[in-house]
Design a protein around this motif. Sequence first.
Motif, PDB file in Angstrom:
ATOM      1  N   LEU A 518       0.826  -1.209   0.000  1.00 52.72           N
ATOM      2  CA  LEU A 518       0.000   0.000   0.000  1.00 52.72           C
ATOM      3  C   LEU A 518       0.861   1.261   0.000  1.00 52.72           C
ATOM      4  O   LEU A 518       0.511   2.274  -0.601  1.00 52.72           O
ATOM      5  N   ALA A 519       1.979   1.183   0.683  1.00 47.11           N
ATOM      6  CA  ALA A 519       2.849   2.352   0.817  1.00 47.11           C
ATOM      7  C   ALA A 519       3.802   2.512  -0.354  1.00 47.11           C
ATOM      8  O   ALA A 519       4.213   3.628  -0.681  1.00 47.11           O
ATOM      9  N   TRP A 520       4.172   1.400  -0.979  1.00 51.23           N
ATOM     10  CA  TRP A 520       5.251   1.446  -1.968  1.00 51.23           C
ATOM     11  C   TRP A 520       5.077   0.321  -2.973  1.00 51.23           C
ATOM     12  O   TRP A 520       4.871  -0.824  -2.594  1.00 51.23           O
ATOM     13  N   GLN A 521       5.154   0.652  -4.259  1.00 49.76           N
ATOM     14  CA  GLN A 521       5.005  -0.344  -5.314  1.00 49.76           C
ATOM     15  C   GLN A 521       6.220  -0.285  -6.243  1.00 49.76           C
ATOM     16  O   GLN A 521       6.484   0.757  -6.868  1.00 49.76           O
ATOM     17  N   ASP A 522       6.930  -1.398  -6.356  1.00 49.23           N
ATOM     18  CA  ASP A 522       8.146  -1.416  -7.167  1.00 49.23           C
ATOM     19  C   ASP A 522       7.877  -1.107  -8.630  1.00 49.23           C
ATOM     20  O   ASP A 522       8.660  -0.410  -9.283  1.00 49.23           O
TER      21      ASP A 522
END
Length: 579
Positions: A518-522
């Motif tokens: 939710l916070a970070w998507q590669d």
Amino acid sequence: MKKKLFICFLLIGSLMGNVMAQDIITNPLLFVFKLHGQTRKYQFTFNQSNDTLYLHWGIERNTRWQSGSYAMPQEALKTAVRLSFLQPEDGQHICLSIQETFALLSATAFQELKSQKAFHYNQTEYQLADTKSQAMGYSLLHVNDSVDGCEMWIMDNPDFPLIWEIQNNPLGINWKVAPIDLPAHNLKEEIIQSPEKMGSIYYAYPTPNGIQTPVPEGYSPFYISHYGRHGSRWMTSDERYLEVIRVFDTFHNKSGLTDLGEDVRLRLQKVWENARGRGGNLTPLGERQHKAIAKRLYQQYPHIFRDSANISARSSVSVRCIMSMSAFTEQLKELNPSLQITREANQRHMDYIAYTSPEAEKLGSASAPWRTAFHTFEENHIHPERLIASLFKNPKEVRNPRELMMGLYWIASDMQDVELPLSFYDLFEKEELFGIWQSVNYRMYICNANAPVNQGAAPESAKSLLKNIIESADRAIREGTPCATLRFGHDTNLIRLLALMQVEGCSNQETDPDRYYLAWQDFRVSPMGANLQLIFFKNKQGEVIVKLLHNENEVKLPIDSPIAPYYKWETVKAFYNHL
């Protein structure tokens, strides 16, 4: 008092010292805020560094996860005299003054309430009414303002005097804390409907949104600083194909494949016919990606690339990066043959273009402490049983089913980069793909981004790259050349740089592994061909401002600027020099 609203939860440690009251931190807290008929729900986590408490917030808006942070110095926690109502903005990381707190009382005000049954905050006196309510095992001190009728319920905890609820606020701002989990996030559904995104860093470069904020009046572009990841490529080595193909060949030779397994074997053979000898190499799509990026950059800023302007281009010694540099600069030369471009690819520049610090090396090692929890996460999220049973007549004979599933996953993910008329996504159920991607994203986040668990080891590995960006820009400003500095490297180096620079959406922090995605998507931070561009402008007085673009989309920095997404270069430098 007429300020923008900030809604936050905070789990705070001792206000009289540096010890966190971690015994009450069990589940996420949700601030449910109501303002003039609107409702907003924010999730918060925290971490402490030295004498500062950092609050990390997150909220889903328009199917996108937004986040940022606020910092309270120790002095504010002890003696602040007012609440802050700064509105959270995506990607913003703000340090409060020593006079302000968020959603809790300072230690001094709380002590006043306990001893005098009243306290003063925001130039208002609040008096104790009752202690009938409770929350999380603590009594709530119900206070009210006899003038305006505002009511607050404050947690009776000297280490954690959280303002649990506000009602009848004369500003129209009311909230209540709820110690519950957030509902299922729509981002998951968005990702599941786009299997290519679940390919992680193999996600092919997306089309930029094309939004360009007008340049402030009187400023003209004169310099570009750039770092680009190589474009789409084959998997990193031939062996990664062969280790999957060997399993299928072995079972084929003993008639151990199902009909679907035989079909997959034939598909793999077709892939290998094209992949053999190309492990790690740039694909034609990768070349086109860099040519397209270069063309759009040229068309957007033709003034910079006019006449015989000088351009410095440097690459990692990796062939795929060199080929990306060649494609990019070749496109520029096609658009303006007079350009003077210097190309370099040697070890001389690897200490910033593709550098990994000893601390980052240790972080990524197989023995790193975080891997224990990670392996448990993998076991809970990667389930190969159904897939293996669909491919092999006797699934129990497959020695490493999870490893084989991952091998097929990476081949499936890479098909979008090599443009073969083949797909392997039909082998996976969507939930299976999502579980795999969550695990991959987990590892990428810990090893390269601003995850609290890595304690800054990953972002700090990019300090030499940031130093080169700053020094190169100052040289261009001072000497008037080159007009552009182009750098070509790798995903990990770009991810770390974006985290270090606190670029919007790229430096979010999360402590719950189930919420990392939710916070970070590669795939969003570093797809194939990902890039960071700094565009510099100046006016007749010589004042310099800069705009940042991530994957050619405008992004903001956690720096106050009335002309954002444009920022004064000296302010940006000062911000980064204090990192």
